[in-house]
Design a protein around this motif. Structure first.
Motif, PDB file in Angstrom:
ATOM      1  N   GLU A  65       0.859  -1.186   0.000  1.00  0.00           N
ATOM      2  CA  GLU A  65       0.000   0.000   0.000  1.00  0.00           C
ATOM      3  C   GLU A  65       0.896   1.236   0.000  1.00  0.00           C
ATOM      4  N   PHE A  66       1.101   1.816  -1.156  1.00  0.00           N
ATOM      5  CA  PHE A  66       1.985   2.976  -1.276  1.00  0.00           C
ATOM      6  C   PHE A  66       1.133   4.216  -1.516  1.00  0.00           C
ATOM      7  N   GLU A  67       1.194   5.131  -0.560  1.00  0.00           N
ATOM      8  CA  GLU A  67       0.330   6.317  -0.622  1.00  0.00           C
ATOM      9  C   GLU A  67       0.951   7.464  -1.419  1.00  0.00           C
ATOM     10  N   SER A  68       2.263   7.389  -1.662  1.00  0.00           N
ATOM     11  CA  SER A  68       2.919   8.494  -2.361  1.00  0.00           C
ATOM     12  C   SER A  68       4.094   7.976  -3.176  1.00  0.00           C
ATOM     13  N   ALA A  69       4.566   8.823  -4.110  1.00  0.00           N
ATOM     14  CA  ALA A  69       5.720   8.470  -4.942  1.00  0.00           C
ATOM     15  C   ALA A  69       6.979   8.335  -4.082  1.00  0.00           C
ATOM     16  N   ASP A  70       7.102   9.172  -3.053  1.00  0.00           N
ATOM     17  CA  ASP A  70       8.272   9.099  -2.168  1.00  0.00           C
ATOM     18  C   ASP A  70       8.314   7.763  -1.425  1.00  0.00           C
ATOM     19  N   GLN A  71       7.162   7.312  -0.958  1.00  0.00           N
ATOM     20  CA  GLN A  71       7.072   6.044  -0.235  1.00  0.00           C
ATOM     21  C   GLN A  71       7.413   4.874  -1.168  1.00  0.00           C
TER      22      GLN A  71
END
Length: 371
Positions: A297-303
């Motif tokens: 579950e990746f909420e952002s590009a940074d994550q």
């Protein structure tokens, strides 16, 4: 009616029905033939250039006369790869391929050390294991010569428009690229793309979140949440490890120039020289590690970038050259120690620390995730 494929005509690779025309253009491209003549017959070229070029045209016309599909082109490339591997490496190994489902298209995102050889070795691993080869992302900065564009598009390369200027033009180019990636995955055609623009010249592989935001542009257009859309891309981090980098001195020279003079002026066709150097230079052993498909579950590009980096670092294959550069002992590897010492001895004094740092960085990055 315009087909989906034709929507991407200015960036996509050639199709089977375009192969014969591209080959004829290459055979009649004087610069392309001249480059072959100078590289393969340098001593004879000065005495009889026109004759050499005419003979090369006749040979290529005969050799390539039956090539009329992308698959046949790739089999031709495979024969050259086989020879290149035997001449310039001490062996190429792979891991993680058992996790690749042949019925799916994947988005392989890898560290970037060599312009041509990174995707070539990824392809070799897939091809050697009976899997389909990838479509390769390549910057338009490498396609300034018509023959380069022909060669790349024949070998399943698609164009990343890095040279566009202005926010509107850039947005349009990256939207088109994002849509093409989606289109390819839906066609079950895998993609290779580097984790950042340009090679990691200092050996520090780091995923650029901007690349991942580009992946998502098509998902955003379709109003699909980031975490859901990323899962549909079958994203697989890939770690490519070279025992020796044929371009280490050239990379260090560029870094030294930036550090000492504040800038580095690249020669007009320096990228082409780097490609040739990477192909013909000695690489020692090479390992390509295919990671696990990312389904978190990746909420952002940074994550997401952090998760990609963690897999790339964890899957590095550390050679004695890496360990020695990091100041670690390698007991029982005296031959490798000698080769490494000879390699470092031939590097100019002012570049040695940068080259050593380049080889040591994978050790440091792997230690971060191991701990």
């Amino acid at each position: 009616m315009v087909s989906d494929t034709d929507l991407f005509k200015d960036i996509r690779p050639y199709r089977d029905d375009e192969v014969a025309g591209a080959i004829q253009r290459l055979i009649h491209d004087d610069e392309f033939i001249g480059a072959i003549a100078k590289y393969r017959f340098s001593t004879l070229f000065g005495m009889g250039g026109p004759v050499i070029k005419a003979l090369i045209r006749l040979y290529l016309g005969w050799r390539w006369r039956k090539l009329n599909s992308v698959r046949q082109i790739q089999l031709e490339v495979a024969s050259y790869m086989d020879k290149m591997i035997s001449r310039t490496t001490s062996g190429v190994t792979f891991s993680g391929l058992e996790q690749i489902d042949p019925t799916k298209g994947y988005l392989f995102i890898s560290n970037h050390r060599d312009i041509a050889m990174d995707p070539a070795f990824v392809n070799w691993g897939l091809y050697s294991n009976g899997l389909d080869t990838v479509r390769i992302a390549i910057g338009d900065n490498l396609l300034r010569k018509p023959c380069a564009a022909e060669l790349m598009k024949l070998n399943k390369s698609f164009i990343v428009k890095r040279s566009v200027k202005g926010p509107r033009e850039m947005m349009k180019a990256f939207s088109e690229l994002s849509a093409y990636l989606r289109h390819s995955i839906d066609e079950k055609q895998s993609i290779w793309i580097a984790q950042k623009e340009g090679r990691a010249k200092d050996g520090n592989d780091k995923t650029d979140p901007a690349i991942l935001k580009m992946f998502y542009m098509e998902g955003k257009r379709q109003k699909i949440p980031f975490t859901d859309y990323i899962k549909t891309l079958n994203l697989v981090p890939v770690s490519i490890s070279y025992e020796y980098d044929p371009g280490d001195q050239a990379k260090a020279r560029e870094l030294h120039s930036k550090a000492s003079q504040g800038a580095y002026e690249k020669r007009e066709f320096e990228d082409v020289e780097s490609i040739v150097q990477g192909i013909v230079g000695q690489k020692g052993r090479v390992h390509v590690a295919f990671g696990e498909p990312l389904q978190g579950e990746f909420e952002s590009a940074d994550q997401l970038a952090e998760a990609i980096d963690q897999q790339i670092y964890a899957n590095y294959h550390l050679f004695p050259s890496n360990l020695l550069a990091a100041g670690q002992a390698v007991a029982g590897h005296q031959d490798e120690v000698k080769v490494f010492e000879q390699h470092i001895a031939q590097i100019p004094t002012e570049l040695k620390e940068m080259v050593l740092s380049m080889y040591a960085r994978p050790v440091e990055n792997k230690a971060k995730v191991s701990n």
